[in-house]
Write a protein that holds these residues in place. Structure first.
Motif, PDB file in Angstrom:
ATOM      1  N   GLU A 477      20.637   8.310  -9.794  1.00 39.41           N
ATOM      2  CA  GLU A 477      19.559   8.295  -8.411  1.00 39.41           C
ATOM      3  C   GLU A 477      18.257   8.688  -7.743  1.00 39.41           C
ATOM      4  N   ARG A 478      17.624   9.410  -8.866  1.00 37.94           N
ATOM      5  CA  ARG A 478      16.228   9.967  -9.578  1.00 37.94           C
ATOM      6  C   ARG A 478      15.622   8.645 -10.088  1.00 37.94           C
ATOM      7  N   ILE A 479      16.174   7.770 -10.571  1.00 38.80           N
ATOM      8  CA  ILE A 479      15.292   7.061 -10.836  1.00 38.80           C
ATOM      9  C   ILE A 479      15.202   5.774 -10.196  1.00 38.80           C
ATOM     10  N   ARG A 480      15.538   6.115  -8.823  1.00 38.38           N
ATOM     11  CA  ARG A 480      15.782   4.867  -7.706  1.00 38.38           C
ATOM     12  C   ARG A 480      13.634   5.360  -7.360  1.00 38.38           C
ATOM     13  N   ALA A 481      12.904   4.766  -7.159  1.00 38.92           N
ATOM     14  CA  ALA A 481      11.819   4.960  -6.222  1.00 38.92           C
ATOM     15  C   ALA A 481      11.161   3.658  -5.485  1.00 38.92           C
ATOM     16  N   ASP A 482      10.796   4.172  -4.345  1.00 35.52           N
ATOM     17  CA  ASP A 482       9.870   3.143  -3.534  1.00 35.52           C
ATOM     18  C   ASP A 482       8.457   2.590  -3.783  1.00 35.52           C
ATOM     19  N   ILE A 483       8.810   0.957  -4.194  1.00 37.31           N
ATOM     20  CA  ILE A 483       7.550   0.582  -4.407  1.00 37.31           C
ATOM     21  C   ILE A 483       7.280  -0.868  -3.541  1.00 37.31           C
ATOM     22  N   PRO A 484       6.133  -0.755  -3.048  1.00 42.04           N
ATOM     23  CA  PRO A 484       4.663  -1.867  -2.224  1.00 42.04           C
ATOM     24  C   PRO A 484       5.934  -2.974  -2.718  1.00 42.04           C
ATOM     25  N   GLU A 485       6.437  -4.111  -1.679  1.00 44.92           N
ATOM     26  CA  GLU A 485       6.944  -5.501  -1.944  1.00 44.92           C
ATOM     27  C   GLU A 485       5.957  -5.868  -3.637  1.00 44.92           C
ATOM     28  N   ASP A 486       4.791  -5.558  -2.337  1.00 46.12           N
ATOM     29  CA  ASP A 486       3.054  -6.872  -3.381  1.00 46.12           C
ATOM     30  C   ASP A 486       3.147  -6.165  -4.784  1.00 46.12           C
TER      31      ASP A 486
END
Length: 593
Positions: A477-486
């Motif tokens: 799970e720790r490799i998930r990151a919240d990156i803005p779409e653009d």
């Protein structure tokens, strides 16, 4: 210790040469990142003025795709108050400190990193200068230690603050000296060992160290009245042991939570990443990556004990994903897995610090597979960083491979891009998965000068899943990151196009091997062929358009100039980005709309 020999590379001639090379790079990369705005002085001639206007730098440069400044090294001149002056990289950064945004806290440390980078360059000049045509056919490790340039974007790319000159000579990759790791026993109360599926500590250590060494280490513990079954075996970088562990972890040693076992028998060579070691005694054995509290290129090069715990599970997950994907299988794409990891938890420092603290990253290690055992008949290995290597005569490593292959540049680029770029595109579009695929993290398998396939490494600390809805195992799970779409596609545009292809294109063009259109058309063709092969992803291709007219310019040096001790929080990589305007996308003209 021979005091004079240790500083033989610090001569006026070599220092002047290193300064010229670094000032050239600074002018090129700071202009690319729009920190500098060179003033045109007629055809291909430019000038840059210091903050106070009293110092003038003049140079010739050709502008290539992605606003790449190909600065002619010999053309660079410096005038102070109208009089000709020597090029000096330290002066350069002081004269332009305001323009570069170097604050009072960062500037002296950055100057020390520049000084260390210059010293390393001076040392490389003392080595026998191997022609690219010879280096291109050399062994994996001869290529690794034969590189003359570090990261292509970063100006201060060989800081290594913490090494004295004799330690530099012992542990820097370019000095190519064999290293024997220090082994310690870490009590299980304060250490965590994790391994990939089917591996356990005792079996793994017997395979890595051999039965005799394991028996010898166990006997040392028994002789101290300690039970070997209470301990994990932990490899430590010799520099770290003598400079940090014996001081910072003195209480752990005194209380026998940490026990010195001795030097390992196997000889290792430091890799370009400085804290990773290749086993030269038995090349099919694992690489060992160690924590080292040395400041280098924007980070203290420690290893987080907490991060280590999930490392093997993350690698197993990605390995399974690749194995089960027919597109990735079709190009023989692979990773070398980080199969086991260990971290030491110093309970007092953990109570005293937050998760970012370098004190939590002082004692950990991981074991990564070697690619050597996977080679077929006639195949050889080379770090992809070598494609950006140019020898003392101006001849490129990539040019030597193309010549060996007998192919045209366009023909040669096709299998290379299929091996390297296609897996990156597929992982992005199919899985919302991005790597850190720079030259040092990519190993190329080559046969007769032609790239056969690519192998990626440095997985657990560098990959990121950008899909908020992806189903991931808890350990991953720790490799998930919240990156803005653009910003998602910047993982390709920045890391691949701007930080690698920009330089490769310029080298090929400057040497007259091919023109820019040939290079970028090959990149576009690779992407088109891939997209045509997976029509089910058509919506994703439209949503994240690889052929968009322009993309945001993400600047790496600006990160280091702002904070050279912790450039980026790996848990939130998008937050730190320095975005400055846009770049024209060089594949846009070749889009098949």
């Amino acid at each position: 210790m021979n005091l004079s020999a240790d500083i033989a590379h610090l001569s006026p001639e070599l220092w002047a040469r290193a300064n010229r090379a670094l000032v050239r790079k600074a002018l090129a990369e700071f202009s690319h990142e729009r920190l500098l705005t060179p003033e045109p002085l007629g055809e291909d001639h430019y000038r840059v003025l210091s903050d106070d206007g009293t110092v003038e730098y003049r140079f010739r440069a050709v502008r290539h795709a992605l606003d790449h400044w190909s600065v002619d090294e010999e053309s660079v001149t410096r005038r102070v108050g109208g009089a000709e002056a020597e090029l000096d990289a330290l002066d350069f950064h002081i004269e332009l400190r305001e323009t570069l945004g170097l604050n009072a806290e960062v500037l002296p440390v950055y100057l020390e990193e520049i000084s260390s980078t210059l010293a390393g360059t001076g040392y490389k000049y003392t080595k026998p200068q191997t022609p690219s045509a010879v280096l291109a056919k050399s062994s994996f490790q001869d290529i690794e230690t034969g590189m003359t340039e570090g990261h292509p974007c970063f100006v201060a790319n060989n800081g290594r603050l913490g090494f004295g000159v004799h330690e530099y000579r012992a542990y820097a990759p370019e000095t190519a000296n064999p290293v024997h790791l220090v082994w310690a026993a870490a009590h299980k109360d304060v250490s965590t060992f994790t391994a990939g599926a089917g591996l356990d500590h005792d079996t793994f250590m017997r395979e890595e160290l051999g039965e005799a060494a394991v028996a010898g280490f166990s006997a040392k513990l028994t002789a101290l009245g300690l039970d070997p079954s209470d301990y994990h075996f932990l490899p430590v970088h010799p520099w770290q042991w003598w400079n940090k562990t014996t001081v910072t972890f003195a209480a752990e040693i005194a209380n026998r939570r940490l026990v010195l076992l001795g030097e390992g028998e196997d000889a290792y060579l430091a890799q370009q990443s400085i804290r990773t070691f290749f086993n030269t005694t038995t090349p099919t054995k694992h690489y060992v990556k160690t924590a080292i509290s040395v400041l280098n290129m924007g980070f203290m090069r420690g290893l987080s004990a907490a991060y280590m715990e999930a490392t093997p599970a993350i690698n197993d997950w990605l390995h399974q994903l690749i194995e089960g994907d027919e597109v990735l299988r079709s190009v023989d794409f692979s990773i070398i897995r980080e199969r086991a990891a260990i971290g030491y938890h110093h309970r007092q420092y953990e109570r005293a610090t937050d998760r970012y603290s370098p004190y939590r990253k002082m004692l950990a290690a991981l074991w990564r597979e070697s690619p050597v055992g996977s080679l077929g008949e006639g195949e050889r290995l080379a770090t992809m960083a070598s494609l950006l290597h140019v020898d003392a005569e101006g001849k490129s490593f990539v040019g030597a491979l193309i010549a060996e292959s007998g192919l045209t540049p366009a023909q040669w680029l096709k299998p290379y891009l299929r091996a390297y770029l296609l897996p990156l595109l597929h992982c992005f579009y199919q899985y919302d998965l991005a790597y850190m695929p720079h030259g040092e993290n990519t190993i190329l398998v080559i046969k007769d000068g032609v790239v056969q396939r690519a192998v990626f490494k440095d997985i657990a600390e560098e990959i990121v899943v950008m899909d908020p809805d992806a189903v991931l195992p808890p350990a991953v799970e720790r490799i998930r990151a919240d990156i803005p779409e653009d910003m998602k596609l910047l993982s390709v545009f920045t890391d691949v196009f701007d930080c690698f292809f920009r330089f490769l294109n310029s080298i090929l063009v400057t040497e007259g091997i091919c023109d820019e259109d040939t290079f970028w058309r090959a990149v576009a063709d690779c992407a088109h062929d891939y997209q045509a092969s997976v029509p089910a992803l058509e919506d994703r291709f439209a949503r994240y358009d690889l052929f968009t007219a322009e993309f945001q310019l993400s600047c790496l040096n600006r990160l280091q100039l702002r904070d050279n001790k912790q450039m980026v929080d790996l848990a939130d990589p998008a937050a730190a980005l320095q975005l400055v305007g846009t770049l024209q996308n060089p594949v846009a003209p070749f889009a098949r709309r």
